[in-house]
Design a protein around this motif. Structure first.
Motif, mmCIF file in Angstrom:
data_model
loop_
_atom_site.group_PDB
_atom_site.id
_atom_site.type_symbol
_atom_site.label_atom_id
_atom_site.label_comp_id
_atom_site.label_asym_id
_atom_site.label_seq_id
_atom_site.Cartn_x
_atom_site.Cartn_y
_atom_site.Cartn_z
ATOM 1 N N VAL A 159 0.829 -1.215 0.000
ATOM 2 C CA VAL A 159 0.000 0.000 0.000
ATOM 3 C C VAL A 159 0.861 1.262 0.000
ATOM 4 O O VAL A 159 0.435 2.307 -0.478
ATOM 5 C CB VAL A 159 -1.042 0.036 1.143
ATOM 6 N N PHE A 178 -2.209 -9.805 -1.422
ATOM 7 C CA PHE A 178 -2.087 -8.845 -2.534
ATOM 8 C C PHE A 178 -3.434 -8.170 -2.781
ATOM 9 O O PHE A 178 -3.513 -6.974 -3.032
ATOM 10 C CB PHE A 178 -1.661 -9.547 -3.837
ATOM 11 N N ASN A 179 -4.508 -8.961 -2.728
ATOM 12 C CA ASN A 179 -5.843 -8.429 -3.002
ATOM 13 C C ASN A 179 -6.263 -7.406 -1.950
ATOM 14 O O ASN A 179 -6.825 -6.355 -2.288
ATOM 15 C CB ASN A 179 -6.865 -9.560 -3.069
ATOM 16 N N VAL A 180 -5.977 -7.697 -0.670
ATOM 17 C CA VAL A 180 -6.279 -6.718 0.375
ATOM 18 C C VAL A 180 -5.521 -5.414 0.089
ATOM 19 O O VAL A 180 -6.099 -4.317 0.136
ATOM 20 C CB VAL A 180 -5.933 -7.257 1.782
ATOM 21 N N LEU A 191 -4.461 -4.302 -2.733
ATOM 22 C CA LEU A 191 -5.015 -3.685 -3.942
ATOM 23 C C LEU A 191 -6.301 -2.929 -3.618
ATOM 24 O O LEU A 191 -6.496 -1.781 -4.065
ATOM 25 C CB LEU A 191 -5.292 -4.784 -4.984
ATOM 26 N N VAL A 192 -7.171 -3.531 -2.831
ATOM 27 C CA VAL A 192 -8.443 -2.887 -2.492
ATOM 28 C C VAL A 192 -8.198 -1.668 -1.596
ATOM 29 O O VAL A 192 -8.773 -0.602 -1.815
ATOM 30 C CB VAL A 192 -9.408 -3.892 -1.831
ATOM 31 N N VAL A 193 -7.312 -1.814 -0.611
ATOM 32 C CA VAL A 193 -7.027 -0.678 0.277
ATOM 33 C C VAL A 193 -6.351 0.454 -0.497
ATOM 34 O O VAL A 193 -6.713 1.616 -0.355
ATOM 35 C CB VAL A 193 -6.128 -1.095 1.466
ATOM 36 N N GLY A 194 -5.353 0.100 -1.318
ATOM 37 C CA GLY A 194 -4.506 1.126 -1.932
ATOM 38 C C GLY A 194 -4.956 1.584 -3.302
ATOM 39 O O GLY A 194 -4.505 2.623 -3.791
ATOM 40 N N GLY A 195 -5.829 0.817 -3.974
ATOM 41 C CA GLY A 195 -6.374 1.212 -5.267
ATOM 42 C C GLY A 195 -5.495 0.875 -6.456
ATOM 43 O O GLY A 195 -4.446 0.237 -6.318
ATOM 44 N N SER A 196 -5.925 1.327 -7.629
ATOM 45 C CA SER A 196 -5.259 0.939 -8.884
ATOM 46 C C SER A 196 -3.834 1.465 -8.962
ATOM 47 O O SER A 196 -3.026 0.962 -9.739
ATOM 48 C CB SER A 196 -6.067 1.422 -10.089
ATOM 49 N N ILE A 220 -1.401 -1.234 -8.707
ATOM 50 C CA ILE A 220 -1.289 -2.277 -9.742
ATOM 51 C C ILE A 220 0.144 -2.462 -10.269
ATOM 52 O O ILE A 220 0.597 -3.607 -10.386
ATOM 53 C CB ILE A 220 -2.311 -2.034 -10.888
ATOM 54 N N LEU A 261 1.716 -4.546 -7.852
ATOM 55 C CA LEU A 261 1.161 -5.898 -7.888
ATOM 56 C C LEU A 261 1.844 -6.702 -8.991
ATOM 57 O O LEU A 261 2.214 -7.859 -8.789
ATOM 58 C CB LEU A 261 -0.356 -5.820 -8.150
ATOM 59 N N VAL A 267 -11.380 4.375 -7.345
ATOM 60 C CA VAL A 267 -10.686 3.257 -7.981
ATOM 61 C C VAL A 267 -9.175 3.493 -7.972
ATOM 62 O O VAL A 267 -8.400 2.593 -7.662
ATOM 63 C CB VAL A 267 -11.216 3.036 -9.414
ATOM 64 N N VAL A 268 -8.750 4.715 -8.283
ATOM 65 C CA VAL A 268 -7.307 5.011 -8.279
ATOM 66 C C VAL A 268 -6.743 4.903 -6.864
ATOM 67 O O VAL A 268 -5.692 4.314 -6.641
ATOM 68 C CB VAL A 268 -7.014 6.420 -8.843
ATOM 69 N N GLY A 279 -8.272 3.708 -3.897
ATOM 70 C CA GLY A 279 -8.631 2.564 -3.068
ATOM 71 C C GLY A 279 -9.526 2.889 -1.890
ATOM 72 O O GLY A 279 -9.974 4.027 -1.711
ATOM 73 N N SER A 280 -9.775 1.868 -1.066
ATOM 74 C CA SER A 280 -10.751 1.997 0.020
ATOM 75 C C SER A 280 -10.308 3.029 1.062
ATOM 76 O O SER A 280 -11.132 3.519 1.829
ATOM 77 C CB SER A 280 -11.001 0.650 0.694
ATOM 78 N N PHE A 338 -11.351 -6.472 -9.435
ATOM 79 C CA PHE A 338 -10.776 -5.123 -9.341
ATOM 80 C C PHE A 338 -10.334 -4.641 -10.720
ATOM 81 O O PHE A 338 -10.572 -3.479 -11.091
ATOM 82 C CB PHE A 338 -9.588 -5.087 -8.368
#
Lengths: 116, 116, 116, 116, 116, 116
Positions: A57, A85-87, A89-94, A97, A100, E90-91, E93-94, F29
């Motif tokens: 993140v 990795f998915n957590v 990605l969702v917390v930190g956003g695109s 990527i 990732l 989206v950019v 994240g949560s 995502f």
């Protein structure tokens, strides 16, 4: 020399150089950093996964590489790491990527190296 | 009304308002966010600790409050959470300290509320 | 009670609570943090200005308040602090402006308190 | 060509290209950026150290390289710079370590270049 | 007084105080900041939406409030702003979600104020 | 092979590898990310400019490269993109400058490639 070996060599060489500098604060920080990932109320394996997620993140490839190597040694399986990795990605956003992509490549390199 | 109740009420009220807006992308993101913390190759309990650590290094008090509540419900003990706080502190540095103060206060509030 | 006193009281109360927790890593981090601002090859006065600038570009109001109080005690004058604010503003951009407003208000409060 | 020369050349070439673009806002920002590090109520030497510390906690290697070159020219000694590195490390945490390695390497390169 | 009025009053009062300080660098930065959102090759309306999105991914509530007020004045409709919120979500994240809640609340307040 | 082609190839190869991993959360995502830039209440062209500005203030070169390619395809002209660069520079500060250099270089490469 693989990308992982290059990273590990550079990291080792510069960490040695930093210790040579002999700055008390920096040396104590390095000790604190090492100590934070030892078994305690939380086991070292879980802590490494925390370190990996935090590195993702915060988007630091060197930190990601270091913690993936540690996570693989600690026994985390690919499917478990993908979920971390998915957590991240969702917390930190695109914006995570590109890191990732780097993380998946590093994990693949770790597994290849273990087989050879 | 305690600080935690205020936060939870505001969070619920605004999340409801956001769903009312009915933006497809935002709704799907909220679903993805919820799904990321469900049992899978990694159990939900571990994932909540990842979410908490990520929230601390990214320095978001609302996210910290949310994940501490979830971590307490998932069964993490204080000493274990303190170790996760420590990893976040070492990774993120002294800039995390104001959020560490907030996190410790929130955890204490959660324990008090459970006793009353 | 002024905003600065409220901050100082809360900070002290929660720091005491954190030390009570008695997590070895966290306690050592707090010691390291204190030690980093002591006279050494760089004097404490200069280090406090570094801490203030770092706090501004990282956009942490509590850290800004803490370091402004320290900077005023260390003898930095308003015009000097404004120049440090300007460096932080140029490095960190307009996203720093809300924290610049906070910093200027805090500095004014510090000077008023010193006069009363 | 050394890593520092490559950086300096690329930086110069692209800065020239950016000025060629002739966007008024961007040109004024570049002037403001240059002006922020000139002698004023704070001397240029201190300001460069602020710029370096801000660059480290924001984790930008190019900015670190630029400010280390300026700090060396301004007369800061290694032991003084190590203390600024330490403040950045404590404020920014272990996520700063890869940039600390980079900074120490850059400083060594600057000293070597000065001797040859 | 509504939350928006409080913000606008505080912002105005402290901006006045900052200009009173009469630091040349800071004053020029404020001018540059204002100029960046004027009609040019890109129209002011589009630029405000860029400023809003940047404020959301950088997670600054005061900046979000300021740019939402400007976006509403520039004529952006709710559905358009929700789409910009979604890009930011989206950019970024949560971790952006608490700021999304704030943004939606601010937008609702702006619309209410316009009706009364 | 140009820097842009290398980036595009690596990006494609690793995105394929990530989809092969078949993690449901990550795949969803990626779909959400793609959907966020489609025509809706806001047109795709405007959304790409939002994505570019967000990428610049968050200082991610890979994201900048991706969105510049998309912005050029969407029909944004150089002078318009320079104005978006300027907004990002003012919001994000001088720490964005290395990424501004990268962005200008990438845009030049895109235009050259289109001519050949």
């Amino acid at each position: 020399m693989s990308r992982l070996d290059e990273f590990t060599n550079y990291r080792q060489r510069m960490n040695d150089r930093i210790l040579e500098i002999d700055n008390l604060g920096i040396k104590r920080f390095f000790n604190l950093d090492t100590a934070a990932y030892k078994d305690s109320a939380l086991d070292a394996k879980t802590k490494e996964l925390l370190g990996l997620t935090a590195s993702m993140v915060l988007r630091c490839n060197d930190c990601i590489d270091y913690h993936i190597i540690q996570c693989v040694e600690a026994g985390w399986k690919d499917e478990e790491l993908y979920e971390a990795f998915n957590v991240a990605l969702v917390v930190g956003g695109s914006i995570v990527i590109p890191h990732l992509r780097h993380a998946v490549e590093t994990l693949d390199l770790c597994r290849e190296q273990a087989q050879s």
